[in-house]
Scaffold this motif. Structure first.
Motif, PDB file in Angstrom:
ATOM      1  N   PRO A  73       0.847  -1.200   0.000  1.00 14.05           N
ATOM      2  CA  PRO A  73       0.000   0.000   0.000  1.00 14.05           C
ATOM      3  C   PRO A  73       0.877   1.243   0.000  1.00 14.05           C
ATOM      4  N   VAL A  74       0.473   2.273  -0.764  1.00 19.96           N
ATOM      5  CA  VAL A  74       1.301   3.477  -0.824  1.00 19.96           C
ATOM      6  C   VAL A  74       0.541   4.742  -0.452  1.00 19.96           C
ATOM      7  N   HIS A  75      -0.793   4.747  -0.616  1.00 19.92           N
ATOM      8  CA  HIS A  75      -1.524   5.978  -0.307  1.00 19.92           C
ATOM      9  C   HIS A  75      -2.995   5.667  -0.050  1.00 19.92           C
ATOM     10  N   VAL A  82       1.487   6.187   2.835  1.00 21.84           N
ATOM     11  CA  VAL A  82       1.886   5.123   3.762  1.00 21.84           C
ATOM     12  C   VAL A  82       3.405   5.248   3.954  1.00 21.84           C
ATOM     13  N   ALA A  83       3.803   5.824   5.065  1.00 21.02           N
ATOM     14  CA  ALA A  83       5.203   6.184   5.274  1.00 21.02           C
ATOM     15  C   ALA A  83       6.124   4.972   5.235  1.00 21.02           C
ATOM     16  N   ASP A  84       5.700   3.848   5.816  1.00 21.72           N
ATOM     17  CA  ASP A  84       6.558   2.662   5.847  1.00 21.72           C
ATOM     18  C   ASP A  84       6.900   2.195   4.436  1.00 21.72           C
ATOM     19  N   VAL A 250       7.850  12.359   3.831  1.00 22.61           N
ATOM     20  CA  VAL A 250       7.699  11.695   5.124  1.00 22.61           C
ATOM     21  C   VAL A 250       9.064  11.677   5.799  1.00 22.61           C
ATOM     22  N   SER A 251       9.069  11.562   7.108  1.00 22.70           N
ATOM     23  CA  SER A 251      10.321  11.432   7.839  1.00 22.70           C
ATOM     24  C   SER A 251      10.965  10.086   7.533  1.00 22.70           C
TER      25      SER A 251
END
Length: 403
Positions: A73-75, A82-84, A250-251
């Motif tokens: 998953p990306v968004h 999805v930051a991970d 994202v961080s």
């Protein structure tokens, strides 16, 4: 409407043949929306599917050649990027995107059979799911403690094994773990959708797909936390050649940032090639994930994509976001605020309990060393603004007597 459980026999669709020898990974365990997205592809029919605990683990399987491709998953239209997954893509050189899948998502509250709502004291789920059901949980389970999980299926596994009372997941997940669907449709925003990417090694035995390319994505690192690179990213968004490009940061978890960019069209289009070239010039190290087919049109997802930036034609015209889009975004902010307020209440109650224990044994209300550690953690994740948030939080909790 209940989402049907995936057919684990993975039979090919009528008129299609399976792709023998193909192996796929997905963000697991079994029963995730990501598995559902992967099983929607004809090339996954009859193929071994390997669940991975994290996005990084799934991409590591691809890099090692243990699988041919991985679905991640990306968004999400409500919870955002999805930051991970974005961080894992930045850490995984020499990967390309084969295609995307977009699925509508709806959530249910899953419990062990016979568990009433009144006995639910802990609820687990993926942080994106928590954002999307925050309002419902605040109304129906205001005292329940939220426990983040790597995936919604992992949350269901925790419920099955007695580690928590309830899980937020798709209703189809219940059958995998012997759980009962207590409530369905608990999401705060109807019509939400999640976008997934099928990733593989360039030139590897990837999935067959049409030659059309509807999107080109790039990923790369930026020095400094997201708030420090906001100026650079905002400048890119205002560039006339990049107004149709979606840019998200994202961080990276280590004091830096990861930039994820989506350009409409393939690089065979002059406007897309120009945008990609400009991005790579302005952001050294930005790596292309390739051009790939977009999913079939999903109205709620495509609408949310246009919220992040002005959309321009190749002639240079632009349109402003519609007022309805602003209203939907404000609804998302309200849901996030409810989630944050509920979490802050839980933190305050926990701090008061610690104070009771410390003062009961002759200690003080305040542990200065602990406060320094908290300030550092917030500053590392959120920058200078994070230090201010930490100070306000500590002031709220510091030295308060129990009511």
């Amino acid at each position: 409407m209940r989402t049907p459980a995936p057919d684990h026999r993975a039979r090919p669709a009528p008129g299609r043949l399976p792709y023998p020898g193909r192996r796929f990974a997905y963000l697991g365990p079994e029963g995730t929306f990501t598995e559902l997205a992967l099983r929607s592809l004809p090339e996954a029919a009859g193929s071994p599917l390997a669940p991975a605990a994290t996005a990084a683990d799934a991409l590591a399987l691809v890099r090692r050649g243990a699988v041919d491709a991985a679905m991640l998953p990306v968004h999400n239209t409500v919870a955002g990027v999805v930051a991970d997954t974005v961080r894992a893509l930045a850490e995984s050189p020499a990967l390309t995107v084969l295609r995307e899948v977009v699925l509508p998502v709806a959530f249910a509250l899953l419990v062990r059979p016979g568990t009433p709502l009144a006995r639910v004291g802990t609820v687990s789920g993926h942080p994106h799911a928590g954002t999307q059901v925050a309002g419902w949980l605040d109304r129906r389970l205001p005292r329940a403690r939220w426990i983040p999980a790597p995936s919604n299926a992992e949350a269901a596994r925790r419920v099955r094994d007695g580690e928590c009372d309830a899980a937020v997941a798709g209703d189809f997940t219940a059958a995998h773990y012997g759980l009962q669907v207590l409530f369905t449709g608990i999401q705060d925003t109807a019509g939400a959708a999640t976008r997934f990417l099928l990733c593989a090694r360039p030139g590897g035995p990837g999935a067959r797909h049409p030659a059309r390319h509807g999107r080109t994505s790039l990923v790369g690192r930026l020095p400094g936390p997201p708030e420090d690179v906001d100026g650079l990213v905002d400048g890119l968004r205002r560039h006339p050649f990049l107004r149709a490009v979606s840019l998200r940061t994202v961080s990276d978890g280590r004091g830096g940032s990861v930039l994820f960019a989506d350009c409409p069209g393939g690089t065979d289009r002059p406007a897309t090639a120009r945008a990609v070239g400009l991005l790579r010039l302005r952001v050294p190290g930005l790596r292309s994930l390739g051009s790939y087919p977009t999913a079939a049109h999903v109205p709620s997802y495509e609408r949310s994509e246009t919220m992040h930036t002005e959309i321009t034609s190749e002639a240079g015209g632009s349109t402003e976001p519609a007022s309805g889009d602003i209203a939907r975004l404000r609804e998302q902010i309200d849901a996030l605020d409810r989630f944050l307020i509920g979490t802050l209440k839980q933190r305050l109650e926990t701090s008061r309990e610690i104070q009771r224990i410390r003062t009961g044994s002759g200690g003080s209300h305040v542990d200065s060393g602990r406060e320094v550690s908290i300030r550092g953690r917030y500053a590392e994740e959120l920058g200078e603004g994070g230090a201010g948030v930490a100070e306000a939080l500590l002031e709220m909790c510091r030295g308060r007597s129990p009511r």
